[in-house]
Design a protein around this motif. Sequence first.
Motif, PDB file in Angstrom:
ATOM      1  N   TYR A 117     -40.461 -22.858  28.055  1.00  0.00           N
ATOM      2  CA  TYR A 117     -41.493 -23.812  28.469  1.00  0.00           C
ATOM      3  C   TYR A 117     -41.587 -23.812  29.987  1.00  0.00           C
ATOM      4  CZ  TYR A 117     -37.658 -26.984  29.698  1.00  0.00           C
ATOM      5  OH  TYR A 117     -36.534 -27.543  30.261  1.00  0.00           O
ATOM      6  N   VAL A 118     -42.674 -24.362  30.480  1.00  0.00           N
ATOM      7  CA  VAL A 118     -42.875 -24.509  31.917  1.00  0.00           C
ATOM      8  C   VAL A 118     -43.082 -25.997  32.210  1.00  0.00           C
ATOM      9  CG1 VAL A 118     -45.379 -24.137  31.760  1.00  0.00           C
ATOM     10  CG2 VAL A 118     -44.189 -23.719  33.920  1.00  0.00           C
TER      11      VAL A 118
ATOM     12  N   LEU B 175     -44.448 -21.170  25.678  1.00  0.00           N
ATOM     13  CA  LEU B 175     -45.475 -21.616  24.742  1.00  0.00           C
ATOM     14  C   LEU B 175     -45.696 -23.123  24.789  1.00  0.00           C
ATOM     15  CD1 LEU B 175     -44.397 -19.432  21.674  1.00  0.00           C
ATOM     16  CD2 LEU B 175     -46.156 -18.929  23.401  1.00  0.00           C
ATOM     17  N   ALA B 176     -44.966 -23.819  25.657  1.00  0.00           N
ATOM     18  CA  ALA B 176     -45.112 -25.267  25.793  1.00  0.00           C
ATOM     19  C   ALA B 176     -45.098 -25.642  27.266  1.00  0.00           C
ATOM     20  CB  ALA B 176     -43.997 -25.992  25.053  1.00  0.00           C
ATOM     21  N   ARG B 177     -45.704 -26.789  27.568  1.00  0.00           N
ATOM     22  CA  ARG B 177     -45.689 -27.340  28.925  1.00  0.00           C
ATOM     23  C   ARG B 177     -45.088 -28.738  28.848  1.00  0.00           C
ATOM     24  NH1 ARG B 177     -51.043 -27.738  31.619  1.00  0.00           N
ATOM     25  NH2 ARG B 177     -49.802 -27.616  33.536  1.00  0.00           N
ATOM     26  N   ARG B 178     -44.073 -28.964  29.669  1.00  0.00           N
ATOM     27  CA  ARG B 178     -43.347 -30.238  29.642  1.00  0.00           C
ATOM     28  C   ARG B 178     -43.655 -31.040  30.898  1.00  0.00           C
ATOM     29  NH1 ARG B 178     -36.887 -31.340  30.277  1.00  0.00           N
ATOM     30  NH2 ARG B 178     -36.801 -33.304  29.155  1.00  0.00           N
ATOM     31  N   ARG B 179     -44.174 -32.250  30.712  1.00  0.00           N
ATOM     32  CA  ARG B 179     -44.462 -33.113  31.850  1.00  0.00           C
ATOM     33  C   ARG B 179     -43.148 -33.686  32.375  1.00  0.00           C
ATOM     34  NH1 ARG B 179     -49.455 -35.283  33.036  1.00  0.00           N
ATOM     35  NH2 ARG B 179     -50.139 -34.916  30.871  1.00  0.00           N
ATOM     36  N   GLU B 180     -42.915 -33.544  33.675  1.00  0.00           N
ATOM     37  CA  GLU B 180     -41.640 -33.941  34.257  1.00  0.00           C
ATOM     38  C   GLU B 180     -41.864 -34.924  35.396  1.00  0.00           C
ATOM     39  OE1 GLU B 180     -39.028 -30.013  33.152  1.00  0.00           O
ATOM     40  OE2 GLU B 180     -40.003 -30.065  35.125  1.00  0.00           O
ATOM     41  N   PHE B 181     -41.013 -35.967  35.396  1.00  0.00           N
ATOM     42  CA  PHE B 181     -41.108 -37.051  36.357  1.00  0.00           C
ATOM     43  C   PHE B 181     -39.821 -37.151  37.155  1.00  0.00           C
ATOM     44  CE2 PHE B 181     -43.589 -38.145  32.619  1.00  0.00           C
ATOM     45  CZ  PHE B 181     -44.816 -38.513  33.153  1.00  0.00           C
ATOM     46  N   PRO B 182     -39.860 -37.826  38.321  1.00  0.00           N
ATOM     47  CA  PRO B 182     -38.612 -38.112  39.029  1.00  0.00           C
ATOM     48  C   PRO B 182     -37.703 -38.965  38.155  1.00  0.00           C
ATOM     49  CG  PRO B 182     -40.512 -38.524  40.437  1.00  0.00           C
ATOM     50  CD  PRO B 182     -41.042 -38.292  39.048  1.00  0.00           C
TER      51      PRO B 182
ATOM     52  N   GLY C 243     -39.989 -28.646  37.444  1.00  0.00           N
ATOM     53  CA  GLY C 243     -38.913 -27.725  37.765  1.00  0.00           C
ATOM     54  C   GLY C 243     -39.284 -26.305  37.380  1.00  0.00           C
ATOM     55  N   PRO C 244     -38.345 -25.378  37.473  1.00  0.00           N
ATOM     56  CA  PRO C 244     -38.596 -23.984  37.099  1.00  0.00           C
ATOM     57  C   PRO C 244     -38.741 -23.851  35.583  1.00  0.00           C
ATOM     58  CG  PRO C 244     -36.283 -24.329  37.589  1.00  0.00           C
ATOM     59  CD  PRO C 244     -36.971 -25.604  37.956  1.00  0.00           C
ATOM     60  N   PRO C 245     -39.210 -22.704  35.104  1.00  0.00           N
ATOM     61  CA  PRO C 245     -39.312 -22.498  33.651  1.00  0.00           C
ATOM     62  C   PRO C 245     -38.001 -22.821  32.942  1.00  0.00           C
ATOM     63  CG  PRO C 245     -40.389 -20.718  34.809  1.00  0.00           C
ATOM     64  CD  PRO C 245     -39.710 -21.550  35.850  1.00  0.00           C
ATOM     65  N   GLY C 246     -38.125 -23.334  31.722  1.00  0.00           N
ATOM     66  CA  GLY C 246     -36.970 -23.880  31.023  1.00  0.00           C
ATOM     67  C   GLY C 246     -35.792 -22.947  30.876  1.00  0.00           C
ATOM     68  N   PHE C 247     -36.019 -21.690  30.468  1.00  0.00           N
ATOM     69  CA  PHE C 247     -34.896 -20.795  30.212  1.00  0.00           C
ATOM     70  C   PHE C 247     -34.153 -20.427  31.489  1.00  0.00           C
ATOM     71  CE2 PHE C 247     -36.206 -18.793  25.874  1.00  0.00           C
ATOM     72  CZ  PHE C 247     -36.189 -20.057  25.315  1.00  0.00           C
ATOM     73  N   SER C 248     -34.837 -20.498  32.632  1.00  0.00           N
ATOM     74  CA  SER C 248     -34.147 -20.187  33.883  1.00  0.00           C
ATOM     75  C   SER C 248     -33.154 -21.276  34.249  1.00  0.00           C
ATOM     76  CB  SER C 248     -35.162 -20.002  35.016  1.00  0.00           C
ATOM     77  OG  SER C 248     -35.832 -21.216  35.305  1.00  0.00           O
TER      78      SER C 248
END
Length: 328
Positions: free
Chosen positions: A120-121, A217-224, A128-133
Amino acid sequence: MSAVNATVAVVIPAWNAGRWIAATLDSVLAQSYRPLDIVVIDDGSTDDTAAVVARYAPTVRCLRQSNQGQAAARNHGVRTSRGEFIAFLDSDDLWLPDKLAHQVALLRACPHAPLAFCNYVGFGELAGPPGFSRGPVLARLASQPLDATTRLLVAEDQVTPLLDDLFCQVPSTWLLRRAAFEQVGGFDPTLRHGGEDWLLAARLALLGPFACDSRMLARRREFPTSHSRNTDALAGLTDALQRLLTDAELPITIRHHVADRLAVQALNLGLEALRTHECARARDWLSLAWRHGQTRPAAQRWKHRLRCLVGGALSYGPAALRRRLLDT
């Protein structure tokens, strides 16, 4: 897609998600895979979540419950849905159009896998960076390549890597078999402050190998995330570790790894509670750390227990002494 495709249940827990839920549902309706049974569980929202979801009826069902937390909402959604496969999507996350099609095909190719997950991104205020990284352990796990982008994890122990890497902790990236979800009892609704995703993943990992897709294949919304939220999440994960240790069939080697991690995290939580002068809470965490520290390697055990003893003694001392010792 052929009409003989298995139905995928899409379960979306939502609490005060009126700002995001329309974009989330649009990403579900844009999926190339059909058929879908889409259900939103409104977990006691006080905003316009229900009104926004109502615009998607009857394609999307909206069920309302009093606020019981994300785990209870997801379980409710599974109970009221149909489909051989289950996909969870957080109310502010998004899917790319072929996410479900790729994952159904992956689980079909891996009949013994209880769960498939994808990369995911992140996006949003603190992407943050892509999930697997973020998961170096995942890259080193033994696996069987299936094609250029997918593989089956074949490591004998998938639970211990989950302790170190949390490579599979985003339910919006999952597709799992309903039979597997029901076999492990679903999410633990008593875990209201985190850890429920990890616990379900760990229990599923005991059933069989996970299938992995390196495509984002997914996009994750990320907050502080605030310091207090970090502490709450660690406490939730520590509670989840305790729940896993109650599983009678947990293999002994995995049990030792889980107990070791539990001891370390409980010690850290106890010392942090001392820093904020929550002495009764600190004693509870330090007592837990002491009990589970007995399984630690000898070289670490005595240092661990000494820190528990000193922390316990400080919890009864004056605040000025705690401040002086813990802040140095």
